[in-house]
Design an enzyme around this catalytic site. Sequence first.
Site, PDB file in Angstrom:
ATOM      1  N   ARG A 137      45.725  50.066  33.136  1.00  0.00           N
ATOM      2  CA  ARG A 137      44.439  49.649  33.684  1.00  0.00           C
ATOM      3  C   ARG A 137      44.000  50.636  34.759  1.00  0.00           C
ATOM      4  O   ARG A 137      44.826  51.342  35.341  1.00  0.00           O
ATOM      5  CB  ARG A 137      44.513  48.228  34.216  1.00  0.00           C
ATOM      6  CG  ARG A 137      45.401  48.046  35.426  1.00  0.00           C
ATOM      7  CD  ARG A 137      45.629  46.583  35.741  1.00  0.00           C
ATOM      8  NE  ARG A 137      44.393  45.887  36.028  1.00  0.00           N
ATOM      9  CZ  ARG A 137      43.943  44.849  35.326  1.00  0.00           C
ATOM     10  NH1 ARG A 137      44.611  44.383  34.307  1.00  0.00           N
ATOM     11  NH2 ARG A 137      42.831  44.254  35.660  1.00  0.00           N
ATOM     12  N   GLU A 185      36.321  38.124  29.338  1.00  0.00           N
ATOM     13  CA  GLU A 185      36.225  36.692  29.603  1.00  0.00           C
ATOM     14  C   GLU A 185      34.968  36.497  30.458  1.00  0.00           C
ATOM     15  O   GLU A 185      34.837  37.143  31.503  1.00  0.00           O
ATOM     16  CB  GLU A 185      37.470  36.243  30.372  1.00  0.00           C
ATOM     17  CG  GLU A 185      37.549  34.760  30.524  1.00  0.00           C
ATOM     18  CD  GLU A 185      38.797  34.319  31.283  1.00  0.00           C
ATOM     19  OE1 GLU A 185      38.802  33.182  31.749  1.00  0.00           O
ATOM     20  OE2 GLU A 185      39.749  35.125  31.408  1.00  0.00           O
ATOM     21  N   LYS A 229      38.656  40.127  39.431  1.00  0.00           N
ATOM     22  CA  LYS A 229      37.433  39.317  39.431  1.00  0.00           C
ATOM     23  C   LYS A 229      37.532  38.176  40.437  1.00  0.00           C
ATOM     24  O   LYS A 229      36.539  37.780  41.027  1.00  0.00           O
ATOM     25  CB  LYS A 229      37.177  38.762  38.026  1.00  0.00           C
ATOM     26  CG  LYS A 229      36.448  39.753  37.145  1.00  0.00           C
ATOM     27  CD  LYS A 229      36.018  39.128  35.840  1.00  0.00           C
ATOM     28  CE  LYS A 229      37.114  39.207  34.827  1.00  0.00           C
ATOM     29  NZ  LYS A 229      36.696  38.867  33.469  1.00  0.00           N
TER      30      LYS A 229
HETATM   31  P1  ATP Z   1      40.392  41.027  36.086  1.00  0.00           P
HETATM   32  O1  ATP Z   1      41.822  41.367  36.281  1.00  0.00           O
HETATM   33  O2  ATP Z   1      39.465  41.916  36.821  1.00  0.00           O
HETATM   34  O3  ATP Z   1      40.096  39.602  36.343  1.00  0.00           O
HETATM   35  P2  ATP Z   1      40.583  40.611  33.265  1.00  0.00           P
HETATM   36  O4  ATP Z   1      41.593  41.395  32.568  1.00  0.00           O
HETATM   37  O5  ATP Z   1      40.882  39.191  33.493  1.00  0.00           O
HETATM   38  O6  ATP Z   1      40.117  41.377  34.560  1.00  0.00           O
HETATM   39  P3  ATP Z   1      38.803  40.443  31.063  1.00  0.00           P
HETATM   40  O7  ATP Z   1      37.413  39.945  31.069  1.00  0.00           O
HETATM   41  O8  ATP Z   1      39.820  39.653  30.348  1.00  0.00           O
HETATM   42  O9  ATP Z   1      39.190  40.687  32.548  1.00  0.00           O
HETATM   43  O10 ATP Z   1      38.834  41.936  30.544  1.00  0.00           O
HETATM   44  C1  ATP Z   1      38.212  42.401  29.381  1.00  0.00           C
HETATM   45  C2  ATP Z   1      38.877  43.664  28.942  1.00  0.00           C
HETATM   46  O11 ATP Z   1      38.795  44.639  29.966  1.00  0.00           O
HETATM   47  C3  ATP Z   1      40.339  43.443  28.645  1.00  0.00           C
HETATM   48  O12 ATP Z   1      40.659  44.117  27.449  1.00  0.00           O
HETATM   49  C4  ATP Z   1      41.043  44.046  29.818  1.00  0.00           C
HETATM   50  O13 ATP Z   1      42.296  44.530  29.460  1.00  0.00           O
HETATM   51  C5  ATP Z   1      40.081  45.156  30.233  1.00  0.00           C
HETATM   52  N1  ATP Z   1      40.214  45.453  31.652  1.00  0.00           N
HETATM   53  C6  ATP Z   1      40.115  44.592  32.676  1.00  0.00           C
HETATM   54  N2  ATP Z   1      40.361  45.199  33.852  1.00  0.00           N
HETATM   55  C7  ATP Z   1      40.600  46.507  33.553  1.00  0.00           C
HETATM   56  C8  ATP Z   1      40.930  47.663  34.322  1.00  0.00           C
HETATM   57  N3  ATP Z   1      41.054  47.602  35.656  1.00  0.00           N
HETATM   58  N4  ATP Z   1      41.117  48.825  33.667  1.00  0.00           N
HETATM   59  C9  ATP Z   1      40.985  48.902  32.340  1.00  0.00           C
HETATM   60  N5  ATP Z   1      40.694  47.864  31.559  1.00  0.00           N
HETATM   61  C10 ATP Z   1      40.502  46.668  32.137  1.00  0.00           C
HETATM   62 MG    MG Z   2      41.698  38.671  30.927  1.00  0.00          MG
END
Ligand code: ATP
Ligand code: MG
Length: 614
Positions: free
Chosen positions: A309, A82, A319
Amino acid sequence: MANFERKAFRNLLTLNLLSCIFSCYFCRHKNRLNNTHNMKTSNLASHTEKTKESLNFIESIVEEDIRKGKNKGRVHTRFPPEPNGYLHIGHAKSICLNFGLAEKYNGKCNLRFDDTNPVKEEEEYVESIKEDIRWLGFQWEGEPRYASDYFEQLYEWAEMLIQKGLAYVDDQPAAVIAAQRGTPIRPGIVSPYRNRSVEENLQLFREMKEGKYQDGEKVLRAKIDMSSPNMHMRDPIIYRILHEHHHRTGDKWCIYPMYDFAHGQSDYIEKITHSLCTLEFEVHRPLYDWFLDQIVTGSYRPRQIEFARLNLSYTVMSKRKLLELVEKKIVNGWDDPRMPTISGLRRRGYTPDSIRNFADRIGVAKRDNVIDVALLEHAVRDDLNKTALRYMVVLKPLKVTLTNYPEEKTEQLETTNNPEDLGAGNRTVPFTRELYIERDDFMEDPPKKFFRLAPGREVRLKSAYIIKCEEVVKNDCGEVIELKCTYDPETRSGSVATRKVKGTLHWVSAKYALNVEVRLYDRLFNDPDPAGHKDKDFKEFLNPNSLEILENCKAEPALATAKTGDHFQFQRIGYFTVDPDSTKNHLVFNRTVPLRNTWVRISKNSNNQYQNSK
Ligand code: ATP
Ligand code: MG
């Protein structure tokens, strides 16, 4: 989701058995190189024969799907960020996993921006995400995709659901809808609008799209099951009204699909075969499948697989929290070298290989766990040890005058650039009467095991001579400002060794020294789980010593040509890189990591013995 994350983190205090992981590392690392470089064109059969590696659970699923000929044996993954922040090390894990699978099985990996929320998304983030993925050494298939490219198709599918009697417009506010969802053991309350006619729903939904209603006045909900044990199946909201400008579609839309309604359908449009996401989406999977059930026509169908994760000790990864650190100016931007963002790690001096090796080493788990940040630090040390050229830099200088060395003389002494890589060759270092050594390498009244310089004691200067401290010069305040020493001309490095001393110090010629700035970075938090304390804000655990700036360091002259992003080992100190703040006349170096893990509690009496490295 944030709640879930916090809870997961709190519950988990798995300290990783570093030694165990290290011992597996070398063989895994070898496999990775094999995989990426040799396996590209090989088929599955020869792949499994050649590398007798153990598969992770996702690879097992993929290989099983290939064997069964599912989706014609194709492997097509996607990385779906995102664009509401910079990527962090957790994303790097997901990138390595998605792009790595595609590489390994001769498949493809898309980059898809999940831009369904116009409120928080920005073009700056899109660009940084592309840069970070390329920097890690991966290339997505074709052009980057955007969920917003599919808004038209998603809208049509929403109308189709209405036509089938599987979606309805609800006039209740979001808070009421949330309150009616019930609990896992208590069914939800059915909305009074649930049984609107297809015609009325269609008309209202079209009016929503045309902008007839204010934000929050109506939503579109899937009509599934208000008593499902899975809360996500209790008539989830699939469209909401948002009169917001979107970074790509502008003001065309004032209704936006929810993540769950966009994600699986985007996978389907892009012909993704394996849709990998983090564990918190496991409970969304029945909904993912329900939406697919409504639209899939042929035999092709994407499959969602969840993995744990990455959580790192001493680090916050959400984030939202990282944005807070940036906005409150607690750090100097998203690429501050203390941030766990990919851009921060890059600026800190991490290499793409170190991050890919780290991702490889930690593997893929089905259960949440916490990885010790020391493992990440070890990965960069390990990589830079092989490649970084060694130089001498004195961080906190103390002047040394060699009273028996001629005033005008300069000797060019030869030294190796990298003992780990003899191909890196040699260089010369100028040696003169006045030198700098590290202030900490001298003690007036040293304890027994201090093998560095002290009154009357001898040490070797690296690649040079043995010197002896004859006199200590102090200022009016009693501070040591200079050492008067003698050197022994018979002891030049490389000549037949006549005698040995225990300590070897790094040094820089005062006459030829470059004045440089050094930024000593350390962990941003001094608590292993800064976001895991119930009644305390994560910012209470900021490490007050996470940045120390040293303005007056002395570097050997060979470093004058160092460029932004170059990596070096400053001997006996650590690994450093040139910061983009550097100018031609003012070099700034960032410490990537110290040579050793200083967070391991060293017993107080060990007195920092240094190796006698010649
Ligand atoms: P955050 O929790 O940091 O805000 P998010 O999941 O909202 O992260 P996205 O931009 O939606 O962030 O993530 C893009 C991809 O990265 C998704 O497939 C998500 O599952 C993966 N991802 C995000 N954080 C992690 C993590 N800590 N470990 C592994 N994969 C991750
Ligand atoms: Mg997300």
